[in-house]
Design a protein around this motif. Sequence first.
Motif, PDB file in Angstrom:
ATOM      1  N   GLY A   1       0.835  -1.182   0.000  1.00 10.72           N
ATOM      2  CA  GLY A   1       0.000   0.000   0.000  1.00 10.72           C
ATOM      3  C   GLY A   1       0.873   1.237   0.000  1.00 10.72           C
ATOM      4  O   GLY A   1       2.102   1.153   0.067  1.00 10.72           O
ATOM      5  N   PHE A   2       0.248   2.390  -0.042  1.00 14.26           N
ATOM      6  CA  PHE A   2       0.992   3.650  -0.079  1.00 14.26           C
ATOM      7  C   PHE A   2       1.891   3.804   1.135  1.00 14.26           C
ATOM      8  O   PHE A   2       3.053   4.161   1.026  1.00 14.26           O
ATOM      9  CB  PHE A   2       0.009   4.817  -0.171  1.00 14.26           C
ATOM     10  N   LEU A   3       1.360   3.512   2.303  1.00 14.88           N
ATOM     11  CA  LEU A   3       2.132   3.675   3.531  1.00 14.88           C
ATOM     12  C   LEU A   3       2.734   2.373   4.051  1.00 14.88           C
ATOM     13  O   LEU A   3       3.421   2.367   5.059  1.00 14.88           O
ATOM     14  CB  LEU A   3       1.250   4.295   4.623  1.00 14.88           C
ATOM     15  N   SER A   4       2.444   1.264   3.405  1.00 15.87           N
ATOM     16  CA  SER A   4       2.954  -0.018   3.892  1.00 15.87           C
ATOM     17  C   SER A   4       3.660  -0.764   2.769  1.00 15.87           C
ATOM     18  O   SER A   4       3.057  -1.551   2.056  1.00 15.87           O
ATOM     19  CB  SER A   4       1.815  -0.864   4.460  1.00 15.87           C
ATOM     20  N   PRO A   5       4.956  -0.496   2.583  1.00 12.85           N
ATOM     21  CA  PRO A   5       5.688  -1.209   1.541  1.00 12.85           C
ATOM     22  C   PRO A   5       5.889  -2.665   1.933  1.00 12.85           C
ATOM     23  O   PRO A   5       6.235  -2.963   3.062  1.00 12.85           O
ATOM     24  CB  PRO A   5       7.020  -0.471   1.478  1.00 12.85           C
ATOM     25  N   GLY A   6       5.618  -3.547   1.042  1.00 10.71           N
ATOM     26  CA  GLY A   6       5.800  -4.963   1.315  1.00 10.71           C
ATOM     27  C   GLY A   6       4.489  -5.675   1.553  1.00 10.71           C
ATOM     28  O   GLY A   6       3.456  -5.068   1.801  1.00 10.71           O
ATOM     29  N   HIS A   7       4.554  -6.984   1.480  1.00  7.86           N
ATOM     30  CA  HIS A   7       3.396  -7.845   1.696  1.00  7.86           C
ATOM     31  C   HIS A   7       3.438  -8.332   3.133  1.00  7.86           C
ATOM     32  O   HIS A   7       4.498  -8.712   3.637  1.00  7.86           O
ATOM     33  CB  HIS A   7       3.438  -9.018   0.717  1.00  7.86           C
ATOM     34  N   LYS A   8       2.280  -8.343   3.792  1.00  8.18           N
ATOM     35  CA  LYS A   8       2.200  -8.755   5.186  1.00  8.18           C
ATOM     36  C   LYS A   8       1.370 -10.023   5.289  1.00  8.18           C
ATOM     37  O   LYS A   8       0.380 -10.185   4.583  1.00  8.18           O
ATOM     38  CB  LYS A   8       1.578  -7.648   6.031  1.00  8.18           C
ATOM     39  N   TYR A   9       1.797 -10.921   6.183  1.00  6.66           N
ATOM     40  CA  TYR A   9       1.162 -12.225   6.351  1.00  6.66           C
ATOM     41  C   TYR A   9       0.943 -12.504   7.831  1.00  6.66           C
ATOM     42  O   TYR A   9       1.810 -12.200   8.655  1.00  6.66           O
ATOM     43  CB  TYR A   9       2.051 -13.320   5.761  1.00  6.66           C
ATOM     44  N   LEU A  10      -0.190 -13.126   8.136  1.00  4.73           N
ATOM     45  CA  LEU A  10      -0.523 -13.475   9.509  1.00  4.73           C
ATOM     46  C   LEU A  10      -1.208 -14.830   9.517  1.00  4.73           C
ATOM     47  O   LEU A  10      -2.086 -15.089   8.687  1.00  4.73           O
ATOM     48  CB  LEU A  10      -1.465 -12.411  10.086  1.00  4.73           C
ATOM     49  N   THR A  11      -0.776 -15.705  10.427  1.00  3.94           N
ATOM     50  CA  THR A  11      -1.417 -16.996  10.593  1.00  3.94           C
ATOM     51  C   THR A  11      -1.331 -17.408  12.056  1.00  3.94           C
ATOM     52  O   THR A  11      -0.567 -16.831  12.828  1.00  3.94           O
ATOM     53  CB  THR A  11      -0.794 -18.079   9.686  1.00  3.94           C
ATOM     54  N   SER A  12      -2.109 -18.391  12.424  1.00  7.47           N
ATOM     55  CA  SER A  12      -2.086 -18.915  13.784  1.00  7.47           C
ATOM     56  C   SER A  12      -1.645 -20.373  13.734  1.00  7.47           C
ATOM     57  O   SER A  12      -2.098 -21.146  12.894  1.00  7.47           O
ATOM     58  CB  SER A  12      -3.494 -18.821  14.394  1.00  7.47           C
ATOM     59  N   TYR A  13      -0.740 -20.728  14.650  1.00  4.57           N
ATOM     60  CA  TYR A  13      -0.227 -22.097  14.707  1.00  4.57           C
ATOM     61  C   TYR A  13       0.032 -22.453  16.163  1.00  4.57           C
ATOM     62  O   TYR A  13       0.784 -21.749  16.849  1.00  4.57           O
ATOM     63  CB  TYR A  13       1.045 -22.211  13.871  1.00  4.57           C
ATOM     64  N   LYS A  14      -0.619 -23.491  16.640  1.00  4.67           N
ATOM     65  CA  LYS A  14      -0.462 -23.987  18.004  1.00  4.67           C
ATOM     66  C   LYS A  14      -0.649 -22.889  19.048  1.00  4.67           C
ATOM     67  O   LYS A  14       0.097 -22.786  20.016  1.00  4.67           O
ATOM     68  CB  LYS A  14       0.882 -24.687  18.169  1.00  4.67           C
ATOM     69  N   GLY A  15      -1.653 -22.053  18.825  1.00  5.74           N
ATOM     70  CA  GLY A  15      -2.020 -21.034  19.799  1.00  5.74           C
ATOM     71  C   GLY A  15      -1.258 -19.726  19.722  1.00  5.74           C
ATOM     72  O   GLY A  15      -1.510 -18.818  20.498  1.00  5.74           O
ATOM     73  N   LEU A  16      -0.320 -19.617  18.812  1.00  4.43           N
ATOM     74  CA  LEU A  16       0.427 -18.377  18.643  1.00  4.43           C
ATOM     75  C   LEU A  16       0.114 -17.768  17.287  1.00  4.43           C
ATOM     76  O   LEU A  16      -0.143 -18.489  16.315  1.00  4.43           O
ATOM     77  CB  LEU A  16       1.934 -18.621  18.739  1.00  4.43           C
ATOM     78  N   ALA A  17       0.151 -16.452  17.208  1.00  9.38           N
ATOM     79  CA  ALA A  17      -0.027 -15.751  15.932  1.00  9.38           C
ATOM     80  C   ALA A  17       1.361 -15.444  15.375  1.00  9.38           C
ATOM     81  O   ALA A  17       2.217 -14.906  16.082  1.00  9.38           O
ATOM     82  CB  ALA A  17      -0.816 -14.475  16.133  1.00  9.38           C
ATOM     83  N   PHE A  18       1.576 -15.796  14.112  1.00  2.00           N
ATOM     84  CA  PHE A  18       2.853 -15.546  13.449  1.00  2.00           C
ATOM     85  C   PHE A  18       2.651 -14.512  12.350  1.00  2.00           C
ATOM     86  O   PHE A  18       1.707 -14.602  11.567  1.00  2.00           O
ATOM     87  CB  PHE A  18       3.418 -16.844  12.858  1.00  2.00           C
ATOM     88  N   TYR A  19       3.577 -13.548  12.302  1.00  3.47           N
ATOM     89  CA  TYR A  19       3.499 -12.426  11.378  1.00  3.47           C
ATOM     90  C   TYR A  19       4.813 -12.328  10.617  1.00  3.47           C
ATOM     91  O   TYR A  19       5.892 -12.481  11.190  1.00  3.47           O
ATOM     92  CB  TYR A  19       3.252 -11.142  12.172  1.00  3.47           C
TER      93      TYR A  19
END
Length: 98
Positions: free
Chosen positions: A55-73
């Motif tokens: 996006g304009f203010l957010s260079p790069g692709h962002k990813y989020l997932t949940s695995y074994k009770g933790l959120a990974f970004y």
Amino acid sequence: MNAWDGSAAGAGAAHAAAVANAIRASGAIVRVPPGEFLRIVGRMERPLVVVAGKGFLSPGHKYLTSYKGLAFYARSPEPLPLPGDTELVTAKSIWIPS
């Protein structure tokens, strides 16, 4: 009166409280490099990944997932090659408390 009067201090305290509340609401968020994110997703059966593109203010692709009770970004300058069975949720943005 200077820039560090009560209103500036109050705004800083409000921001800190908002970040603390966001962390409590979302739980632990683990930031990992893109390669580690792909390894985590590869361990999952039918993974669900939230994706937000550049996006304009957010260079790069962002990813989020949940695995074994933790959120990974993860953030990557290029799109990640996710497994074919990944269920994608496209978000306008992903905000992670700092």
